[in-house]
Structures are given as C-alpha cells and as structure tokens.
Design a protein around this motif. Structure first.
Motif, mmCIF file in Angstrom:
data_model
loop_
_atom_site.group_PDB
_atom_site.id
_atom_site.type_symbol
_atom_site.label_atom_id
_atom_site.label_comp_id
_atom_site.label_asym_id
_atom_site.label_seq_id
_atom_site.Cartn_x
_atom_site.Cartn_y
_atom_site.Cartn_z
ATOM 1 N N LEU A 7 0.818 -1.215 0.000
ATOM 2 C CA LEU A 7 0.000 0.000 0.000
ATOM 3 C C LEU A 7 0.852 1.266 0.000
ATOM 4 O O LEU A 7 0.357 2.346 0.306
ATOM 5 C CB LEU A 7 -0.925 -0.004 1.217
ATOM 6 C CG LEU A 7 -1.906 -1.174 1.269
ATOM 7 C CD1 LEU A 7 -2.476 -1.348 2.667
ATOM 8 C CD2 LEU A 7 -3.005 -0.987 0.251
ATOM 9 N N SER A 8 2.117 1.143 -0.351
ATOM 10 C CA SER A 8 3.028 2.286 -0.324
ATOM 11 C C SER A 8 2.741 3.253 -1.474
ATOM 12 O O SER A 8 1.840 3.036 -2.278
ATOM 13 C CB SER A 8 4.481 1.808 -0.401
ATOM 14 O OG SER A 8 4.774 1.330 -1.698
ATOM 15 N N ARG A 25 -3.494 1.545 -7.558
ATOM 16 C CA ARG A 25 -4.432 1.751 -6.450
ATOM 17 C C ARG A 25 -5.776 1.042 -6.631
ATOM 18 O O ARG A 25 -6.361 0.586 -5.659
ATOM 19 C CB ARG A 25 -4.672 3.238 -6.232
ATOM 20 C CG ARG A 25 -3.424 3.984 -5.890
ATOM 21 C CD ARG A 25 -3.312 4.217 -4.389
ATOM 22 N NE ARG A 25 -1.940 4.532 -4.087
ATOM 23 C CZ ARG A 25 -1.187 3.829 -3.270
ATOM 24 N NH1 ARG A 25 -1.657 2.797 -2.646
ATOM 25 N NH2 ARG A 25 0.054 4.170 -3.039
ATOM 26 N N ASP A 26 -6.267 0.958 -7.854
ATOM 27 C CA ASP A 26 -7.576 0.333 -8.065
ATOM 28 C C ASP A 26 -7.599 -1.133 -7.643
ATOM 29 O O ASP A 26 -8.642 -1.649 -7.231
ATOM 30 C CB ASP A 26 -8.018 0.455 -9.522
ATOM 31 C CG ASP A 26 -8.397 1.876 -9.902
ATOM 32 O OD1 ASP A 26 -8.527 2.730 -8.998
ATOM 33 O OD2 ASP A 26 -8.563 2.142 -11.105
ATOM 34 N N GLY A 60 5.986 -5.298 6.727
ATOM 35 C CA GLY A 60 4.837 -6.193 6.660
ATOM 36 C C GLY A 60 4.033 -6.085 5.379
ATOM 37 O O GLY A 60 2.941 -6.628 5.281
ATOM 38 N N GLN A 61 4.564 -5.395 4.394
ATOM 39 C CA GLN A 61 3.893 -5.260 3.103
ATOM 40 C C GLN A 61 4.527 -6.206 2.086
ATOM 41 O O GLN A 61 5.633 -6.696 2.290
ATOM 42 C CB GLN A 61 4.010 -3.823 2.598
ATOM 43 C CG GLN A 61 3.341 -2.808 3.502
ATOM 44 C CD GLN A 61 3.105 -1.513 2.776
ATOM 45 O OE1 GLN A 61 2.318 -1.461 1.847
ATOM 46 N NE2 GLN A 61 3.801 -0.470 3.196
ATOM 47 N N ASP A 111 2.475 -4.603 -9.253
ATOM 48 C CA ASP A 111 1.542 -3.486 -9.059
ATOM 49 C C ASP A 111 1.074 -3.289 -7.619
ATOM 50 O O ASP A 111 0.167 -2.521 -7.365
ATOM 51 C CB ASP A 111 0.314 -3.709 -9.950
ATOM 52 C CG ASP A 111 -0.317 -5.072 -9.735
ATOM 53 O OD1 ASP A 111 -0.026 -5.731 -8.705
ATOM 54 O OD2 ASP A 111 -1.103 -5.501 -10.594
ATOM 55 N N GLY A 112 1.666 -3.998 -6.674
ATOM 56 C CA GLY A 112 1.259 -3.905 -5.279
ATOM 57 C C GLY A 112 0.369 -5.059 -4.847
ATOM 58 O O GLY A 112 0.165 -5.279 -3.658
ATOM 59 N N THR A 113 -0.166 -5.797 -5.817
ATOM 60 C CA THR A 113 -1.051 -6.930 -5.527
ATOM 61 C C THR A 113 -0.527 -8.223 -6.140
ATOM 62 O O THR A 113 -0.468 -9.243 -5.474
ATOM 63 C CB THR A 113 -2.479 -6.670 -6.078
ATOM 64 O OG1 THR A 113 -2.976 -5.460 -5.509
ATOM 65 C CG2 THR A 113 -3.411 -7.809 -5.751
ATOM 66 N N HIS A 114 -0.145 -8.179 -7.394
ATOM 67 C CA HIS A 114 0.252 -9.378 -8.140
ATOM 68 C C HIS A 114 1.762 -9.579 -8.089
ATOM 69 O O HIS A 114 2.520 -8.595 -8.120
ATOM 70 C CB HIS A 114 -0.218 -9.276 -9.592
ATOM 71 C CG HIS A 114 -1.699 -9.131 -9.685
ATOM 72 N ND1 HIS A 114 -2.306 -7.903 -9.816
ATOM 73 C CD2 HIS A 114 -2.686 -10.051 -9.637
ATOM 74 C CE1 HIS A 114 -3.616 -8.084 -9.852
ATOM 75 N NE2 HIS A 114 -3.878 -9.373 -9.746
ATOM 76 N N LEU A 115 2.166 -10.847 -8.055
ATOM 77 C CA LEU A 115 3.588 -11.160 -8.023
ATOM 78 C C LEU A 115 4.224 -10.968 -9.393
ATOM 79 O O LEU A 115 3.582 -11.175 -10.420
ATOM 80 C CB LEU A 115 3.805 -12.617 -7.589
ATOM 81 C CG LEU A 115 3.338 -13.012 -6.193
ATOM 82 C CD1 LEU A 115 3.666 -14.478 -5.936
ATOM 83 C CD2 LEU A 115 3.928 -12.122 -5.127
#
Length: 124
Positions: free
Chosen positions: A46-47, A54-55, A95-96, A104-108
């Motif tokens: 979430l950085s 962000r979406d 911890g992120q 993208d912050g979600t996918h590896l």
C-alpha cells in the motif's frame, strides 16, 4: 484478495476463508484420498511507490489479509489440510508485499514467483 472488493457480497475475513475452504472440501470430496495444500493469501503493498496500482487495492489491507490467513490456518487444522504460510516469505520489513516481488502492489512478478516456488518446493 479480490474478495475484499466492496462490491463482493460477504467480503469479511471469515466468509472469505470459508469460501476458500469450501473449494478445498469440494476437491477432497471429489478426489477422495489426496492431500490438500492451502497457500495463505499474499501481502499487498500500500506504499506510494510508482508501480502501485491503487484500483487493485480497494478494500485491501494487510491486517485483513492476516485475519483471513489466521482463519485459514485454523480451518486447515480442523480438516487436516496442509497450510502453507507464503505471507511471511513475501513481506518486507514493514509487513507489506516486498516491492521487488510485485508488478503493481497486488500481483507477483517473476521474482515473487521464484520466492513462492522455493517455498512450495519444500512441500513436494
């Protein structure tokens, strides 16, 4: 983690965990004598890094992810399913999801999948 999105019904941590376990139960009932492995949800990032989309992160926090993982671990224990904690291997010191492991912050990304492969290879 897509189930955390606000438009998904029953998007609380316990409901998400139960849906995952229900899939495992269906597999176990269909296949019979097999070992079920459940991989924890991965952390999110979430950085403010420029690659973060962000979406994809709407409704997601690492606290929620960890609560799902706690429920999953407990439910796996009750059913004798093998629980694999990937969260810890993919997180950074905050911890992120480690920024070097994500697109993208979600996918590896490929580096994240290498970490996951290394972790999974210990089970097979």
């Amino acid at each position: 983690t897509n189930d955390f999105m606000p438009h998904i019904p029953d998007n609380d941590e316990l409901s998400i965990s139960k849906r995952i376990i229900k899939i495992c139960d269906t597999l176990k009932n269909t296949l019979g004598d097999c070992t079920i492995y459940v991989i924890s949800l991965f952390p999110v990032n979430l950085s403010n890094e420029p690659i973060i989309y962000r979406d994809w992160l709407i409704g997601k926090t690492n606290e929620k992810v960890q609560r799902v993982n706690l429920h999953l671990s407990k439910l796996c224990g009750e059913r004798n399913y093998s629980y694999i904690n990937a969260f810890s291997s993919l997180q950074d010191k905050n911890g992120q999801l480690d920024i070097s492991f994500t697109l993208d912050g979600t996918h590896l990304n490929i580096e994240g999948y290498k970490i996951l492969l290394n972790l999974l290879s210990k089970f097979f």
